[in-house]
Write an enzyme that holds these catalytic residues in place. Structure first.
Site, mmCIF file in Angstrom:
data_model
loop_
_atom_site.group_PDB
_atom_site.id
_atom_site.type_symbol
_atom_site.label_atom_id
_atom_site.label_comp_id
_atom_site.label_asym_id
_atom_site.label_seq_id
_atom_site.Cartn_x
_atom_site.Cartn_y
_atom_site.Cartn_z
ATOM 1 N N ASN A 173 -9.968 43.111 20.638
ATOM 2 C CA ASN A 173 -10.780 41.614 20.581
ATOM 3 C C ASN A 173 -11.351 41.399 21.916
ATOM 4 O O ASN A 173 -10.837 40.846 22.907
ATOM 5 C CB ASN A 173 -9.533 40.678 20.418
ATOM 6 C CG ASN A 173 -9.018 40.809 18.869
ATOM 7 O OD1 ASN A 173 -9.711 40.202 18.011
ATOM 8 N ND2 ASN A 173 -7.718 41.339 19.039
ATOM 9 N N GLU A 174 -12.574 41.591 21.956
ATOM 10 C CA GLU A 174 -13.489 41.593 23.145
ATOM 11 C C GLU A 174 -14.013 40.289 23.543
ATOM 12 O O GLU A 174 -13.774 39.212 22.509
ATOM 13 C CB GLU A 174 -14.905 42.273 22.978
ATOM 14 C CG GLU A 174 -14.562 43.921 22.665
ATOM 15 C CD GLU A 174 -13.983 44.607 23.864
ATOM 16 O OE1 GLU A 174 -13.734 43.950 24.865
ATOM 17 O OE2 GLU A 174 -13.927 45.851 23.959
ATOM 18 N N PRO A 175 -14.483 39.728 24.715
ATOM 19 C CA PRO A 175 -14.762 38.312 24.837
ATOM 20 C C PRO A 175 -15.718 37.940 23.723
ATOM 21 O O PRO A 175 -16.410 38.569 23.371
ATOM 22 C CB PRO A 175 -15.739 38.646 26.167
ATOM 23 C CG PRO A 175 -15.089 39.463 26.837
ATOM 24 C CD PRO A 175 -14.574 40.778 25.773
ATOM 25 N N SER A 177 -14.115 36.805 21.023
ATOM 26 C CA SER A 177 -13.233 36.729 19.667
ATOM 27 C C SER A 177 -12.590 35.528 19.688
ATOM 28 O O SER A 177 -11.879 34.718 20.639
ATOM 29 C CB SER A 177 -12.116 37.866 19.838
ATOM 30 O OG SER A 177 -12.842 39.104 20.187
#
Ligand code: F6R
Length: 656
Positions: A173-175, A177
């Protein structure tokens, strides 16, 4: 049962609140030894499994991949073999998988889990789940929904293990998300792809996308343990523990979960207020090293040289206690100033008696001169990158300097570099009219041509790449005045997998290090004390040196002249000023010579295959770091040097 307590932190109940009085928004445990941390978490997992067994229920674990949880998996395997821990009632759900990715691909998380855990315990493989990297783009949404349905059908996740990425991702879950996100196909952040580059032999080969459990999915777990190891994680750890909840740092969403624990090693905790300025939130034991840390911090904070700090500076910056105990700011200033001044020496191996002048600071064992010095270099270039200036000094000052290269460093040589050398061999034989070029060279050219960029190296190619690095190391050492007869290529077996993932350190590795110590019988040993190289090689190499030093400690030669062990850092980070025991100043000429020696490592120049988080070349990083240390000494009001290499004396126990 083994009880382990993280250093300086009281044992924490599972759902405890963050440290009261501190800026921490999550429960944090800081461990001096990552091995203890892994064992403590493995014990917790084992207790949960056994508790569920006793209740006749299944235990549902959420698992992570990456370098961080490997220690836990090792402990669980050990408990399975030694303590009869059974995984028959365990169901697992992994966080994520690259997409597209075959379950047998060398970088797949399916394979990772089999190699690191599942194949070594009695788990029923049909009860293990990893998102399906083979699903089509059109089928991804349905596959992810089915994954969630399976988690629900299993009764939800009892305990989720998490690592954290430098972007602040949990799972993938990258920035950006959302808090409510579910299992889905995502695009990986550039930083994450850079971090994964080494697994794929180059960023270009890293998949653009991945499948990951969502933040919402993770937060539904009943209990969560997040772990982080190493200096590279320190900035993001500080944000996730002390910063506000933000989509830009998805790990901060954990602050809203009722049962989360964060477990860190000391380097990963280094940017937390409790480590940087512990006196702000609690009363501290004013040991000499704590006083040094406080004064160095105060000097940086007030931008004043140490000897200019006043009682008001101490009072106004949470250091009333320190100044009140000592009575005078001036006295504290002087103690720390002298202490730091004594760290500076241009004679890292000690000064010969006849060079001793009035006012000189005594260095230990000056009576032994010249000394036998053994520098352990994890990779073939760490010696010159991290302590090239000191190496030059030691050699110029007449010591018998040996370098032991612990690993071959072969995987960091690109296929193109290998091809260049093979072309040379072919053209060289042709230039002599040789009808056939050397058979082995021909074979290697064929093997190389058949290799895909993300394939592991065949043994012949590993050998060729090792030789390339070996010759570079010899050439670099020559620049520093060390001849080939004093270079020792240990080729530790743990490294020789042809892949980024290494084997664990075994007695075979330690024996080789012991033999080199016994052959050289050094008075002084230097070893790489940095723990955050991307693949953990430095960590393993340091463990092998410590174990070997422990073994030779009982030898007569070692008892007669105990080894002084100094730890350097280099390509990845530097010691904090408060930790430095030995600061070796470099003249502008020595800086230039050090640079020339690093340049001899041609296969690592321009853009190394594994640059890690830093885009600069190794020589640029080394120079910037050495200049920065010198600038810090200058700002503290000590002395103005061109550059400084820093060392910490090993206390025989841990590296803290
Ligand atoms: C792995 C995962 C990632 C990693 C994170 C840290 O399944 O989901 O979030 O936990 O990237 O990786 P390491 O442990 O290699 O630093």
């Amino acid at each position: 049962m083994t009880t382990l307590t993280p250093q300086r932190i009281a044992p924490i109940p599972f759902s405890s609140v963050a440290n009261p009085g501190s800026g921490e928004r999550l429960s944090v445990a800081v461990w001096s030894r990552p091995g203890d941390m892994a064992l403590a978490i493995a014990i917790r997992i084992a207790e949960l499994i056994r508790q569920r067994q006793a209740e006749g229920r299944r235990c549902v674990l959420g698992l992570a991949t990456g370098s961080t949880p490997i220690g836990i998996y090792d402990e669980l395997i050990r408990m399975h073999h030694d303590e009869g821990l059974s995984f028959k009632n365990v169901t697992t759900f992994n966080l994520d998988e690259y997409w597209p990715m075959s379950p047998t691909g060398p970088q797949s998380y399916h394979l990772f889990m089999r190699e690191q855990l599942f194949d070594h315990v009695d788990i029923d493989l049909s009860c293990t789940h990893v998102p399906d990297g083979m699903v089509s783009a059109d089928g991804a949404a349905a596959s992810c929904a089915a994954y969630e349905a399976k988690i629900r059908a299993a009764g939800g996740i009892d305990l989720q293990i998490l690592g954290v990425g430098r972007t602040g991702h949990i799972g993938f879950n990258e920035p950006g998300s959302p808090r409510a996100s579910r299992t889905r196909l995502i695009v990986l952040d550039r930083v994450t792809r850079n971090d994964s580059a080494s697994d794929f032999f180059g960023e270009e080969q890293v998949p653009i996308r991945a499948l990951t459990m969502g933040i919402g999915t993770i937060l539904e777990s009943k209990q969560i343990i997040l772990m982080a190891l190493g200096e590279a994680k320190a900035p993001i750890v500080a944000q996730l523990v002390e910063g506000p909840i933000s989509e830009q740092i998805p790990a901060t969403f954990l602050q809203a979960h009722p049962s989360v624990e964060v477990h860190l090693d000391r380097p990963a905790a280094a940017h937390l207020e409790r480590e940087r300025t512990p006196w702000v939130s609690r009363s501290v034991d004013w040991t000499p090293s704590m006083i040094r840390q406080a004064v160095v911090w105060l000097s940086g904070h007030t931008k004043k040289a140490i000897l200019k700090l006043t009682a008001e500076d101490y009072n106004e910056n949470h250091l009333q206690d320190l100044v009140a105990r000592n009575g005078s700011a001036h006295d504290i200033n002087l103690i720390v100033f002298r202490d730091l001044q004594e760290t500076i020496t241009g004679w890292p191996g000690g000064k010969p008696r006849d060079r001793k002048q009035a006012g000189d600071i005594d260095r230990p064992r000056d009576e032994i001169f010249p000394k036998r010095v053994l520098i352990f270099s994890p990779h073939p270039d760490d010696d010159v990158i991290s302590m090239g200036g000191t190496l030059i000094r030691l050699s110029d000052q007449g010591h018998e300097v040996h370098v032991a290269y612990q690993t071959s460093g072969s995987i960091a040589v690109s296929d193109e570099e290998a091809r260049r050398f093979l072309d040379f061999v072919r053209d060289y034989s042709k230039s002599f009219g040789a009808a056939n070029m050397d058979h082995s060279a021909r074979k290697m050219i064929e093997v190389l041509a058949a290799t895909k960029p993300s394939d592991p190296d065949a043994p012949e190619i590993q050998r060729l790449k090792s030789l390339i690095r070996r010759e570079e190391a010899k050439s670099a050492a020559r620049v520093c005045g060390v001849g080939g007869e004093r270079l020792h290529f240990l080729d530790l077996p743990f490294y020789e997998t042809g892949r980024v993932r290494k084997k664990p350190i075994t007695d075979a590795d330690i024996d080789i290090v012991v033999k080199s110590l016994r052959a050289i019988q050094p008075h002084q040993v230097y070893a790489a004390g940095d723990l955050s190289d991307p693949h953990g090689t430095h960590r393993c190499c340091l463990a092998a040196v410590f174990a070997a030093l422990d073994i030779v400690r009982g030898d007569t030669w070692c008892k007669q002249a105990p080894i002084e062990t100094l730890l350097y850092r280099g390509a990845w980070q530097e010691w904090g000023i408060e930790a430095i025991d030995l600061a070796v100043p470099l003249s502008p000429d020595e800086v230039a010579r050090k640079r020339r020696s690093i340049f001899r490592h041609q296969s690592q120049k321009d853009r190394p295959l594994f640059p890690g988080a830093d885009d600069r070349e190794f020589w640029q990083r080394a120079e910037a770091r050495n200049e920065a240390t010198a600038a810090k000494y200058d700002a503290l009001g000590l002395a103005e040097y061109e550059a400084i290499e820093a060392f910490v004396v090993w206390n025989g126990k841990s590296i803290d």
